[in-house]
Design a protein around this motif. Structure first.
Motif, mmCIF file in Angstrom:
data_model
loop_
_atom_site.group_PDB
_atom_site.id
_atom_site.type_symbol
_atom_site.label_atom_id
_atom_site.label_comp_id
_atom_site.label_asym_id
_atom_site.label_seq_id
_atom_site.Cartn_x
_atom_site.Cartn_y
_atom_site.Cartn_z
ATOM 1 N N ASP A 142 0.972 -1.219 -0.149
ATOM 2 C CA ASP A 142 -0.197 0.334 -0.369
ATOM 3 C C ASP A 142 0.895 1.159 0.648
ATOM 4 O O ASP A 142 0.977 1.202 0.855
ATOM 5 C CB ASP A 142 -0.841 0.050 1.262
ATOM 6 N N LEU A 143 0.858 1.532 -1.163
ATOM 7 C CA LEU A 143 1.746 3.412 -1.435
ATOM 8 C C LEU A 143 1.254 4.687 -0.717
ATOM 9 O O LEU A 143 1.725 5.603 -0.980
ATOM 10 C CB LEU A 143 2.278 3.019 -3.074
ATOM 11 N N GLY A 144 -0.374 4.381 -0.787
ATOM 12 C CA GLY A 144 -0.404 5.415 0.112
ATOM 13 C C GLY A 144 -1.270 6.253 -0.730
ATOM 14 O O GLY A 144 -1.360 7.603 -0.272
ATOM 15 N N ALA A 145 -1.535 6.037 -1.885
ATOM 16 C CA ALA A 145 -1.610 7.000 -3.122
ATOM 17 C C ALA A 145 -3.331 7.547 -3.332
ATOM 18 O O ALA A 145 -4.293 7.473 -2.482
ATOM 19 C CB ALA A 145 -1.540 5.987 -4.191
#
Length: 89
Positions: free
Chosen positions: A86-89
């Motif tokens: 989860d790259l927090g996009a």
């Protein structure tokens, strides 16, 4: 092409003796042998080390411990599927 002169100081006797023997084996003077060694070292591109140091780390570790024999490990069953980060996009 200009010609340069190079003086090598503090060359130990063992190295000089090996150079003299190698030059004799190749039928060259010591000076020509040094020129050949320098040309080959500088113009053949990146050299690959010989012996154990040319192996990667994993291969060196394997070679070091290979004589001891191997161990087969039982891998556990995967209980979940891998999830993307989860790259927090």
């Amino acid at each position: 092409m200009p010609v340069a002169t190079l003086t090598v100081r503090n060359l130990d006797e063992a190295t000089k003796a090996q150079l003299r023997l190698q030059a004799a084996r190749h039928g060259r003077s010591m000076e020509e042998e040094v020129r050949t060694i320098l040309r080959e070292a500088l113009f053949r591109g990146p050299s690959k080390p010989s012996g154990p140091s040319r192996l990667g780390l994993g291969q060196r570790i394997h070679a070091h411990f290979a004589a001891l024999g191997g161990v087969e490990l039982e891998l556990p069953e995967r209980s979940s599927q891998p999830q993307p980060a989860d790259l927090g996009a």
